[in-house]
Scaffold this motif. Structure first.
Motif, PDB file in Angstrom:
ATOM      1  N   SER A  17     -23.236  -0.197 -12.620  1.00 28.37           N
ATOM      2  CA  SER A  17     -24.018   0.949 -12.161  1.00 28.37           C
ATOM      3  C   SER A  17     -23.317   1.625 -10.994  1.00 28.37           C
ATOM      4  O   SER A  17     -22.418   1.052 -10.378  1.00 28.37           O
ATOM      5  CB  SER A  17     -25.428   0.522 -11.726  1.00 28.37           C
ATOM      6  N   ILE A  18     -23.725   2.865 -10.756  1.00 27.41           N
ATOM      7  CA  ILE A  18     -23.223   3.629  -9.615  1.00 27.41           C
ATOM      8  C   ILE A  18     -24.423   4.015  -8.760  1.00 27.41           C
ATOM      9  O   ILE A  18     -25.386   4.599  -9.264  1.00 27.41           O
ATOM     10  CB  ILE A  18     -22.474   4.902 -10.056  1.00 27.41           C
ATOM     11  N   GLU A  19     -24.369   3.662  -7.499  1.00 27.77           N
ATOM     12  CA  GLU A  19     -25.416   4.023  -6.548  1.00 27.77           C
ATOM     13  C   GLU A  19     -24.902   5.181  -5.697  1.00 27.77           C
ATOM     14  O   GLU A  19     -23.808   5.094  -5.138  1.00 27.77           O
ATOM     15  CB  GLU A  19     -25.738   2.823  -5.654  1.00 27.77           C
ATOM     16  N   ILE A  20     -25.679   6.255  -5.633  1.00 22.47           N
ATOM     17  CA  ILE A  20     -25.267   7.377  -4.796  1.00 22.47           C
ATOM     18  C   ILE A  20     -26.235   7.541  -3.638  1.00 22.47           C
ATOM     19  O   ILE A  20     -27.430   7.259  -3.753  1.00 22.47           O
ATOM     20  CB  ILE A  20     -25.118   8.692  -5.595  1.00 22.47           C
ATOM     21  N   ASN A  21     -25.680   7.948  -2.506  1.00 18.64           N
ATOM     22  CA  ASN A  21     -26.452   8.154  -1.289  1.00 18.64           C
ATOM     23  C   ASN A  21     -25.980   9.422  -0.604  1.00 18.64           C
ATOM     24  O   ASN A  21     -24.863   9.898  -0.837  1.00 18.64           O
ATOM     25  CB  ASN A  21     -26.298   6.965  -0.337  1.00 18.64           C
ATOM     26  N   ASN A  25     -31.624  13.151   2.249  1.00 19.11           N
ATOM     27  CA  ASN A  25     -31.837  13.768   0.940  1.00 19.11           C
ATOM     28  C   ASN A  25     -32.755  14.990   0.998  1.00 19.11           C
ATOM     29  O   ASN A  25     -33.112  15.547  -0.026  1.00 19.11           O
ATOM     30  CB  ASN A  25     -32.340  12.755  -0.088  1.00 19.11           C
ATOM     31  N   ALA A  37     -20.612   7.266  -3.172  1.00 16.89           N
ATOM     32  CA  ALA A  37     -20.871   6.532  -4.410  1.00 16.89           C
ATOM     33  C   ALA A  37     -20.366   5.101  -4.250  1.00 16.89           C
ATOM     34  O   ALA A  37     -19.245   4.881  -3.784  1.00 16.89           O
ATOM     35  CB  ALA A  37     -20.172   7.208  -5.585  1.00 16.89           C
ATOM     36  N   THR A  38     -21.202   4.150  -4.629  1.00 17.68           N
ATOM     37  CA  THR A  38     -20.845   2.738  -4.586  1.00 17.68           C
ATOM     38  C   THR A  38     -20.955   2.172  -5.992  1.00 17.68           C
ATOM     39  O   THR A  38     -21.987   2.322  -6.648  1.00 17.68           O
ATOM     40  CB  THR A  38     -21.794   1.954  -3.646  1.00 17.68           C
ATOM     41  N   HIS A  40     -21.274  -0.909  -8.578  1.00 11.78           N
ATOM     42  CA  HIS A  40     -21.776  -2.283  -8.661  1.00 11.78           C
ATOM     43  C   HIS A  40     -21.197  -2.891  -9.933  1.00 11.78           C
ATOM     44  O   HIS A  40     -21.395  -2.347 -11.021  1.00 11.78           O
ATOM     45  CB  HIS A  40     -23.304  -2.283  -8.694  1.00 11.78           C
ATOM     46  N   THR A  46     -19.242  -5.091  -5.000  1.00 10.29           N
ATOM     47  CA  THR A  46     -19.441  -3.650  -4.855  1.00 10.29           C
ATOM     48  C   THR A  46     -18.174  -3.047  -4.288  1.00 10.29           C
ATOM     49  O   THR A  46     -17.384  -3.734  -3.634  1.00 10.29           O
ATOM     50  CB  THR A  46     -20.625  -3.309  -3.924  1.00 10.29           C
ATOM     51  N   GLN A  48     -16.676   0.988  -2.779  1.00 10.43           N
ATOM     52  CA  GLN A  48     -16.835   2.425  -2.576  1.00 10.43           C
ATOM     53  C   GLN A  48     -15.953   3.148  -3.591  1.00 10.43           C
ATOM     54  O   GLN A  48     -14.755   2.887  -3.679  1.00 10.43           O
ATOM     55  CB  GLN A  48     -16.417   2.841  -1.157  1.00 10.43           C
ATOM     56  N   THR A  82     -25.769  13.634  -9.930  1.00 11.18           N
ATOM     57  CA  THR A  82     -25.235  12.458 -10.595  1.00 11.18           C
ATOM     58  C   THR A  82     -23.748  12.303 -10.283  1.00 11.18           C
ATOM     59  O   THR A  82     -23.064  13.261  -9.972  1.00 11.18           O
ATOM     60  CB  THR A  82     -25.413  12.526 -12.127  1.00 11.18           C
TER      61      THR A  82
END
Length: 86
Positions: A17-21, A25, A37-38, A40, A46, A48, A82
């Motif tokens: 998966s890709i976690e975005i922050n 927000n 984007a991190t 997983h 994990t 970056q 995304t």
């Protein structure tokens, strides 16, 4: 003369998966925020991957995202951002 030998281990892991922050927000029109984007991975690690993804906005008239992950708020509204591994 020769060197000593070195054992190398190659792991077979996959991106799960890709976690975005983003810093905040909730952006005000005319401002911007930096996305990260991190990745997983299947082995629990994990990494970056901000500079390795492509960014997309569901409505670029509200928020457009540059190639380096800066989200520019153009006008009021709500969008989905995304990240896709290039």
């Amino acid at each position: 003369i020769s060197s000593n030998s070195l054992s190398v281990i190659v792991k077979d892991i996959s991106l799960k998966s890709i976690e975005i922050n983003i810093d905040d927000n909730t952006l005000v029109a005319g401002t911007s925020g930096k996305l990260t984007a991190t990745g997983h991975y299947s082995d629990g690690s994990t990494q970056q991957i901000t500079n390795q993804v492509s960014w997309a906005s569901s409505d670029s008239s509200i928020v457009n995202v540059t190639a380096d992950g800066v989200a520019h708020a153009n006008k009021a509204g709500s969008v989905n951002v995304t990240a896709i591994l290039a």
